[in-house]
Design an enzyme around this catalytic site. Structure first.
Site, PDB file in Angstrom:
ATOM      1  N   HIS A 279       0.846  -1.200   0.000  1.00  0.00           N
ATOM      2  CA  HIS A 279       0.000   0.000   0.000  1.00  0.00           C
ATOM      3  C   HIS A 279       0.879   1.247   0.000  1.00  0.00           C
ATOM      4  O   HIS A 279       1.222   1.789   1.056  1.00  0.00           O
ATOM      5  CB  HIS A 279      -0.920   0.002   1.220  1.00  0.00           C
ATOM      6  CG  HIS A 279      -2.025   1.005   1.135  1.00  0.00           C
ATOM      7  ND1 HIS A 279      -3.309   0.724   1.513  1.00  0.00           N
ATOM      8  CD2 HIS A 279      -2.047   2.280   0.699  1.00  0.00           C
ATOM      9  CE1 HIS A 279      -4.077   1.790   1.319  1.00  0.00           C
ATOM     10  NE2 HIS A 279      -3.315   2.751   0.819  1.00  0.00           N
TER      11      HIS A 279
ATOM     12  N   HIS B  73      -5.528  -0.325   5.739  1.00  0.00           N
ATOM     13  CA  HIS B  73      -5.222   0.530   6.895  1.00  0.00           C
ATOM     14  C   HIS B  73      -6.307   0.563   7.988  1.00  0.00           C
ATOM     15  O   HIS B  73      -6.937   1.597   8.219  1.00  0.00           O
ATOM     16  CB  HIS B  73      -4.871   1.947   6.458  1.00  0.00           C
ATOM     17  CG  HIS B  73      -5.698   2.545   5.353  1.00  0.00           C
ATOM     18  ND1 HIS B  73      -7.066   2.626   5.400  1.00  0.00           N
ATOM     19  CD2 HIS B  73      -5.343   3.087   4.166  1.00  0.00           C
ATOM     20  CE1 HIS B  73      -7.504   3.210   4.303  1.00  0.00           C
ATOM     21  NE2 HIS B  73      -6.483   3.492   3.532  1.00  0.00           N
TER      22      HIS B  73
ATOM     23  N   HIS C  63     -10.686   0.926   1.034  1.00  0.00           N
ATOM     24  CA  HIS C  63     -10.479   2.051   1.974  1.00  0.00           C
ATOM     25  C   HIS C  63     -11.838   2.262   2.642  1.00  0.00           C
ATOM     26  O   HIS C  63     -12.772   2.726   2.008  1.00  0.00           O
ATOM     27  CB  HIS C  63     -10.023   3.273   1.179  1.00  0.00           C
ATOM     28  CG  HIS C  63      -9.999   4.574   1.961  1.00  0.00           C
ATOM     29  ND1 HIS C  63      -8.912   5.406   1.962  1.00  0.00           N
ATOM     30  CD2 HIS C  63     -10.921   5.195   2.733  1.00  0.00           C
ATOM     31  CE1 HIS C  63      -9.165   6.476   2.711  1.00  0.00           C
ATOM     32  NE2 HIS C  63     -10.383   6.379   3.190  1.00  0.00           N
TER      33      HIS C  63
ATOM     34  N   ARG D  42       2.759   8.599  -6.690  1.00  0.00           N
ATOM     35  CA  ARG D  42       2.422   9.948  -7.208  1.00  0.00           C
ATOM     36  C   ARG D  42       2.717  10.156  -8.693  1.00  0.00           C
ATOM     37  O   ARG D  42       2.418  11.224  -9.208  1.00  0.00           O
ATOM     38  CB  ARG D  42       3.128  11.048  -6.408  1.00  0.00           C
ATOM     39  CG  ARG D  42       2.854  11.019  -4.919  1.00  0.00           C
ATOM     40  CD  ARG D  42       1.388  11.268  -4.606  1.00  0.00           C
ATOM     41  NE  ARG D  42       1.160  11.438  -3.172  1.00  0.00           N
ATOM     42  CZ  ARG D  42       0.039  11.079  -2.556  1.00  0.00           C
ATOM     43  NH1 ARG D  42      -0.948  10.529  -3.232  1.00  0.00           N
ATOM     44  NH2 ARG D  42      -0.099  11.278  -1.262  1.00  0.00           N
TER      45      ARG D  42
ATOM     46  N   HIS E  52       1.800   5.112  -2.282  1.00  0.00           N
ATOM     47  CA  HIS E  52       1.430   6.095  -3.315  1.00  0.00           C
ATOM     48  C   HIS E  52       2.718   6.655  -3.901  1.00  0.00           C
ATOM     49  O   HIS E  52       3.491   7.288  -3.181  1.00  0.00           O
ATOM     50  CB  HIS E  52       0.586   7.217  -2.696  1.00  0.00           C
ATOM     51  CG  HIS E  52      -0.695   6.717  -2.084  1.00  0.00           C
ATOM     52  ND1 HIS E  52      -1.865   6.625  -2.792  1.00  0.00           N
ATOM     53  CD2 HIS E  52      -0.972   6.241  -0.843  1.00  0.00           C
ATOM     54  CE1 HIS E  52      -2.824   6.134  -2.003  1.00  0.00           C
ATOM     55  NE2 HIS E  52      -2.300   5.894  -0.811  1.00  0.00           N
TER      56      HIS E  52
ATOM     57  N   ASP F 279       1.206   2.737   3.768  1.00  0.00           N
ATOM     58  CA  ASP F 279       0.401   3.805   3.152  1.00  0.00           C
ATOM     59  C   ASP F 279       1.243   5.053   2.895  1.00  0.00           C
ATOM     60  O   ASP F 279       0.807   6.175   3.159  1.00  0.00           O
ATOM     61  CB  ASP F 279      -0.827   4.119   4.019  1.00  0.00           C
ATOM     62  CG  ASP F 279      -1.878   4.929   3.253  1.00  0.00           C
ATOM     63  OD1 ASP F 279      -1.703   5.152   2.035  1.00  0.00           O
ATOM     64  OD2 ASP F 279      -2.874   5.331   3.877  1.00  0.00           O
TER      65      ASP F 279
END
Lengths: 308, 426
Positions: free
Chosen positions: B62, B234, B181, B66, B64, B307
């Site tokens: 998990h 999460h 999520h 970008r 990001h 995350d």
């Protein structure tokens, strides 16, 4: 006692002795406003800048009058005329203002913590004139001064605060201020407007206005923000007013010399009936007068006096 | 290249192994795993691991990265640099890029950029709905062929229960897990932090735990209806744990993760309006932290994933209510998680399962074991190295780390992907 803070951000961080010192200072400065020539030179050469990101008449004017009675120069920046609408960040606006060397910056902002954000970054002092749902410390201080003038004391008094506690920075500051000075605080309102953990701030909590005002020395009504109606906090104004509006019969439950307060502006006929607002128990206009005294005291303690 | 890792303590839960071994890597695969001293060096590059722990490469399912779209916060190159510096050999990249990864072009772009970077493996996660707008299913079959390993509308939860039902069913068609999520946006949408004592004191609007719990309950009920595989991202709240535990006991095919900040911090980290402590779901209370730890111990939570959510000062150096949600974690995740081992909450083997074996199994990807023949993705760690977190030295482009200045014990010292040393501590 020396007041050593650079900023006034909230009641939460003030010790009872500091509150005492502010109230005593305010009481001693109050007579200036009663003189034929309402001006002393104490803060001559100082500059007080007020920055308001939310509409306000009373608080902004109160700071301005307080500064002028102490001979400080004042400059007001309101959001409509400011750079915020051009997309400038809060910190850039603040740095630009600081570059003009104000003494304290008085700020009102819709984001909780915005004055704290500025206080960490700026060398000049910051006075919180209301931040989001968080605090409105000068309001709580003027409320304390008003009650003390009426009752001769703060400790042991029963104080009822009624209305939308959840969205009220006045309530958050008042609960803590009265609790710190030894009053017994009860808050009341519909459960939608009573956030959990209020007890941890030092208040007793009830959903009944009647229960809250029994034996009260002070009843503080909060302004109902009418936009809450559309946000599922309430059913109708009529019902709110019926259960949480202060009417003459409620005063019979309180102490015979109960005082009625309201931070303004009033919604007459919603949270307070005209008879009560204008009645003999009301000290609503004394609050406004004391607002000037308390703000004179804060300006003096932060930028005048020993630090001059 | 042929590598011989000598004498390390090999912890591989997939083989139930927790003992000193020599590990021989050849042609990107695990060639041999033998008792110490039994594999001759023979001029191969030898890595002396006598004081180190050798585990299957860590996988963070998990993150990001970008890119595409917000390269000023992180790129696939800098994000995978941060991954390997944190001991991770693979990451799963969430689809909330610009444009959203709801199509094969974005997936192919991400895979190509990851190949060019040549560091950690990157597994794209595709969007559940077109544009993650929660209205129409995206093309799961096409996306799987292009390389996505799971589907998620992370950050933009699927509010429509009918769409969620269809997504579970359609994902089952292609044997893809759905990563949810869990947040009811109507209940928590305007909140900036956990709703509780601290939010009251700070005058910040709250996101109640019920916003997470009620959505988990909804999705578990849908899973019972549809079958398929649901992975809950999460997990942060006490009440969520009981729901997941009950669903697992009833035999539902649900797995769940938490992040290091949910067992390392409480909502008190927000005092002072620290925007690096603003994250979704929000940091909760000591009671929640205790429940998360217990759920890691008893297996209710299968995975630790950080995350990793890079943001710059543009998003974070602003008023708290204006600030973006999210914090970075790739370079602190292992150190924070090892505290659970040092404190006796988890065995080292349990931790490796949650940071490698289980994510590999849930996503159906290579790695997660050091068995002979497996891909040679390996992490070497020094459990007792004490170090201070200094966000200014991170490989990540962003600095939004609430752990800056913390002293941690234990860190990765070498990261090997497909037999290549992609990072080692200087």
């Amino acid at each position: 006692m020396e007041f050593r803070r650079k900023d006034l951000l909230g009641i939460a961080e003030l010790a009872p002795e500091e509150i005492r010192h502010i109230l005593d200072t305010a009481a001693s400065l109050k007579e200036i406003s009663a003189r034929p020539i309402k001006k002393v030179p104490t803060l001559r050469g100082k500059t007080v800048v007020t920055v308001f990101y939310e509409p306000s008449t009373r608080t902004r004017m109160s700071f301005e009058i307080a500064a002028k009675r102490l001979s400080a120069d004042t400059l007001n920046l309101t959001v409509a005329a400011s750079s915020a609408v051009k997309g400038e960040t809060l910190s850039d606006t603040a740095y630009n203002l600081e570059a003009m060397q104000p003494d304290p910056l008085v700020i009102r902002h819709p984001a909780s913590g915005a004055p704290h954000y500025l206080a960490r970054r700026l060398k000049c002092g910051v006075i919180n004139a209301g931040d989001g749902l968080h605090e409105h410390p000068t309001q709580a201080l003027l409320d304390l001064l008003t009650v003390e003038e009426a009752k001769g004391k703060l400790s042991g008094l029963k104080v009822a605060i009624i209305g939308d506690i959840a969205h009220s920075r006045v309530a958050r500051s008042d609960i803590q201020a009265f609790a710190k000075m030894g009053s017994q605080v009860t808050v009341a309102g519909p459960a939608t407007m009573l956030p959990p953990y209020l007890e941890s701030l030092g208040a007793r909590v009830t959903c009944s206005l009647e229960e809250a005002v029994v034996g009260a020395d002070v009843i503080m009504m909060l302004r109902l923000q009418l936009e809450r109606m559309g946000q599922m906090f309430l059913s109708t104004l009529r019902e709110y007013s019926r259960y949480f509006g202060l009417a003459p019969q409620h005063l019979e439950l309180a102490q015979p010399d109960v005082i009625i307060m309201h931070p303004g502006p009033l919604n007459r006929g919603v949270e307070i009936s005209p008879e009560v607002a204008d009645g003999v128990h009301s000290v609503i206009l004394e609050q406004v007068t004391n607002g000037v005294a308390v703000r004179m005291a804060m300006l003096y303690l932060l930028i005048g006096g020993e630090k001059a | 290249m042929i590598l011989l890792i000598q004498g390390g303590l090999v912890v591989d839960p997939a083989q139930n192994l927790d003992a000193p071994r020599d590990l021989l890597i050849d042609d990107g695969k695990i060639a041999a795993l033998e008792a110490p001293g039994t594999i001759p060096a023979d001029g191969r590059r030898v890595i002396a691991a006598q004081n180190l722990v050798v585990t299957p490469g860590l996988i963070d399912m998990h993150v990001h990265l970008r890119e595409p779209g917000e390269e000023y916060k992180e790129t696939i190159l800098t994000g995978t640099r941060a991954a390997v510096a944190g001991g991770f050999t693979a990451v799963a990249a969430m689809p909330n890029t610009y444009p959203v990864n709801d199509n094969t072009s974005v997936t192919r772009f991400i895979l190509e950029a990851a190949r060019a970077a040549g560091l950690a493996r990157v597994y794209p996660v595709g969007a559940i709905s077109m544009g993650s707008l929660g209205q129409k299913l995206s093309e799961y079959g096409d996306q799987k062929e292009a390389g996505v390993v799971a589907l998620s509308d992370d950050g933009r939860p699927v509010m429509n229960p009918l769409l969620m039902r269809r997504a579970l069913e359609y994902a089952r068609t292609f044997n893809l897990p759905l990563i949810a999520h869990e947040e009811d946006l109507d209940l928590g949408g305007h909140g900036a932090m956990h709703e509780g004592r601290v939010s009251l004191e700070l005058g910040l609007r709250g996101i109640p735990s019920a916003a997470e719990e009620s959505m988990i309950f909804r999705d578990l009920a849908l899973l019972q209806l549809t079958g398929g595989r649901l992975h809950i991202a999460h997990v942060s709240a006490f009440g969520s744990i009981a729901l997941i535990r009950t669903a697992k006991a009833a035999g539902l095919t649900v797995t769940a993760e938490t992040a290091p900040h949910y067992f390392s911090l409480t909502d008190e980290a927000v005092y002072g309006y620290d925007t690096n402590a603003k994250v979704k779901p929000p940091l909760r209370t000591a009671e929640d932290v205790a429940a998360i730890k217990e759920a890691l111990r008893d297996g209710t939570l299968d995975v630790i994933a950080c995350d990793h959510a890079p943001h710059t000062s543009l998003e974070k150096d602003v008023e708290f209510e204006e600030a973006a949600f999210g914090l970075i974690g790739l370079e602190t995740s292992l150190g924070l998680s090892l505290k659970l081992v040092h404190d006796g909450f988890l065995s080292l083997s349990q931790l490796v399962a949650k940071m490698s074996t289980n994510p590999a199994r849930i996503l159906g990807i290579p790695g997660g074991t050091l068995a002979t023949g497996a891909v040679a993705d390996v992490t070497l760690m020094d459990l007792n190295r004490t170090w201070q977190v200094d966000a200014s030295t991170f490989a990540s482009k962003s600095r939004n780390c609430p752990f800056h200045g913390w002293t941690l014990r234990g860190k990765a010292v070498m990261t090997i992907v497909e037999g290549r040393v992609v990072w080692e501590e200087k």
